[in-house]
Design an enzyme around this catalytic site. Structure first.
Site, PDB file in Angstrom:
ATOM      1  N   LYS A  45       2.005  -5.767  51.172  1.00 50.68           N
ATOM      2  CA  LYS A  45       2.149  -7.033  51.884  1.00 50.68           C
ATOM      3  C   LYS A  45       2.356  -6.725  53.413  1.00 50.68           C
ATOM      4  CE  LYS A  45       3.996  -9.323  47.850  1.00 50.68           C
ATOM      5  NZ  LYS A  45       5.442  -9.789  47.361  1.00 50.68           N
ATOM      6  N   GLY A  46       3.090  -5.705  53.466  1.00 51.07           N
ATOM      7  CA  GLY A  46       3.841  -5.422  54.854  1.00 51.07           C
ATOM      8  C   GLY A  46       2.887  -5.487  56.037  1.00 51.07           C
ATOM      9  N   GLU A 101      -1.811  -0.216  58.490  1.00 51.86           N
ATOM     10  CA  GLU A 101      -0.352  -0.264  57.638  1.00 51.86           C
ATOM     11  C   GLU A 101       0.897  -1.024  58.764  1.00 51.86           C
ATOM     12  OE1 GLU A 101       0.926   0.161  55.263  1.00 51.86           O
ATOM     13  OE2 GLU A 101      -0.142   1.372  53.672  1.00 51.86           O
ATOM     14  N   ASP A 102       1.922  -1.328  58.118  1.00 53.04           N
ATOM     15  CA  ASP A 102       2.798  -1.625  59.045  1.00 53.04           C
ATOM     16  C   ASP A 102       3.799  -0.264  59.234  1.00 53.04           C
ATOM     17  OD1 ASP A 102       3.225  -1.823  56.082  1.00 53.04           O
ATOM     18  OD2 ASP A 102       5.206  -2.406  56.424  1.00 53.04           O
ATOM     19  N   ASP A 105       5.795   6.402  56.539  1.00 54.74           N
ATOM     20  CA  ASP A 105       7.311   6.788  56.053  1.00 54.74           C
ATOM     21  C   ASP A 105       7.149   8.211  55.621  1.00 54.74           C
ATOM     22  OD1 ASP A 105       9.908   7.201  55.229  1.00 54.74           O
ATOM     23  OD2 ASP A 105       9.992   5.043  54.773  1.00 54.74           O
ATOM     24  N   LYS A 133       7.159   7.126  61.237  1.00 56.08           N
ATOM     25  CA  LYS A 133       8.500   7.728  61.012  1.00 56.08           C
ATOM     26  C   LYS A 133       8.553   8.950  60.202  1.00 56.08           C
ATOM     27  CE  LYS A 133      11.849   5.073  58.704  1.00 56.08           C
ATOM     28  NZ  LYS A 133      12.686   4.293  57.456  1.00 56.08           N
ATOM     29  N   PHE A 154      16.063   1.786  58.622  1.00 55.77           N
ATOM     30  CA  PHE A 154      15.577   1.047  57.582  1.00 55.77           C
ATOM     31  C   PHE A 154      15.177  -0.118  58.572  1.00 55.77           C
ATOM     32  CE2 PHE A 154      14.844  -2.150  54.400  1.00 55.77           C
ATOM     33  CZ  PHE A 154      13.845  -1.602  53.556  1.00 55.77           C
ATOM     34  N   ARG A 167      10.255 -10.632  55.837  1.00 57.53           N
ATOM     35  CA  ARG A 167       9.067 -10.305  56.337  1.00 57.53           C
ATOM     36  C   ARG A 167       8.715 -11.406  57.404  1.00 57.53           C
ATOM     37  NH1 ARG A 167       6.490  -6.922  52.656  1.00 57.53           N
ATOM     38  NH2 ARG A 167       7.089  -6.990  50.559  1.00 57.53           N
TER      39      ARG A 167
HETATM   40  C1  PRP Z   1       5.405   0.179  52.528  1.00 58.11           C
HETATM   41  C2  PRP Z   1       4.314   0.109  53.831  1.00 58.11           C
HETATM   42  C3  PRP Z   1       3.370   1.272  53.456  1.00 58.11           C
HETATM   43  C4  PRP Z   1       4.375   2.186  52.420  1.00 58.11           C
HETATM   44  C5  PRP Z   1       4.859   3.300  53.450  1.00 58.11           C
HETATM   45  O1  PRP Z   1       4.944  -0.536  51.520  1.00 58.11           O
HETATM   46  O2  PRP Z   1       3.810  -1.075  53.980  1.00 58.11           O
HETATM   47  O3  PRP Z   1       2.616   0.504  52.537  1.00 58.11           O
HETATM   48  O4  PRP Z   1       5.418   1.516  52.191  1.00 58.11           O
HETATM   49  O5  PRP Z   1       5.634   4.212  52.938  1.00 58.11           O
HETATM   50  P1  PRP Z   1       5.130   5.669  52.541  1.00 58.11           P
HETATM   51  O6  PRP Z   1       4.436   6.239  53.592  1.00 58.11           O
HETATM   52  O7  PRP Z   1       6.670   6.441  52.142  1.00 58.11           O
HETATM   53  O8  PRP Z   1       4.328   5.696  51.164  1.00 58.11           O
HETATM   54  P2  PRP Z   1       5.645  -1.099  50.433  1.00 58.11           P
HETATM   55  O9  PRP Z   1       5.305  -0.048  48.920  1.00 58.11           O
HETATM   56  O10 PRP Z   1       7.180  -1.158  50.567  1.00 58.11           O
HETATM   57  O11 PRP Z   1       5.009  -2.445  49.974  1.00 58.11           O
HETATM   58  P3  PRP Z   1       4.946  -3.708  51.030  1.00 58.11           P
HETATM   59  O12 PRP Z   1       3.860  -3.505  51.790  1.00 58.11           O
HETATM   60  O13 PRP Z   1       4.637  -4.761  49.821  1.00 58.11           O
HETATM   61  O14 PRP Z   1       6.264  -4.047  51.655  1.00 58.11           O
END
Ligand code: PRP
Length: 180
Positions: A45-46, A101-102, A105, A133, A154, A167
């Protein structure tokens, strides 16, 4: 919403900061992809806000599709596991795929999605992420288009959540919580 009471938010990137960076990214992406068959993938969703603002500024017309993946399980730490909740419907064989992507990480989500979509024989797969990040990276990946580097904080807002909330904020903020 009682959960909000134990958290404080401090502004990291304003709406204006974000829009300026998106303008720059959109120009670069437009230059690189103009004339190609492109599938722009919003990883929900992000990424929903970044995806929407980025799309509007592109000079070419990509096909658009959505995936839903999940890696965080309601905490501020990555679980290390990636689950595909909704896959692409658009055929990508021979096309250029740009995942939006948002945040990147650990890199596990992008590494997993790239490998998964790679099975369908696209011409290329790249990623555009508003935030990067790098200090948290667990896998060796390249973030092809990035808006801002961030430290190990965070963040919420502009699509990103804490336990499903925040969000909708139009800016990016650092969330701190009692005990974190
Ligand atoms: C977040 C973000 C990326 C992912 C990045 O999604 O949107 O998809 O984490 O993290 P990583 O590099 O450690 O894999 P999340 O799984 O939290 O779901 P969301 O988009 O619904 O918030």
């Amino acid at each position: 919403m009682d959960k909000e009471k134990s958290q404080t938010l401090s502004l990291l990137y304003s709406e204006r900061d974000i829009q300026i960076v998106i303008e720059v990214l959109a120009k670069q992406i437009s230059l690189d992809y103009e004339g190609k068959e492109v599938v722009l993938v919003c990883n929900l969703k992000g990424a929903f806000m970044f995806f929407s603002d980025l799309c509007k500024r592109l000079s070419f017309n990509p096909e658009i599709d959505f995936m839903i993946t999940s890696s965080y399980q309601g905490t501020t730490e990555s679980s290390g596991e990636v689950e595909i909740i909704k896959d692409l419907h658009t055929p990508i064989k021979g096309k250029h795929v740009l995942i939006v992507e948002d945040i990147v990480d650990t890199g596990l989500t992008y590494a997993f999605v790239k490998k998964h979509l790679g099975l369908h024989d696209p011409a290329s797969i790249k990623i555009a992420s508003l935030l990067d990040k790098p200090s948290q990276r667990l896998v060796d990946i390249t973030v092809d288009y990035k808006g801002f580097f961030i430290n190990n904080q965070f963040v919420v807002g502009y699509g990103m959540d804490y336990e499903g909330y925040y969000r909708n904020l139009p800016y990016v903020a650092i969330l701190s919580e009692k005990g974190i």
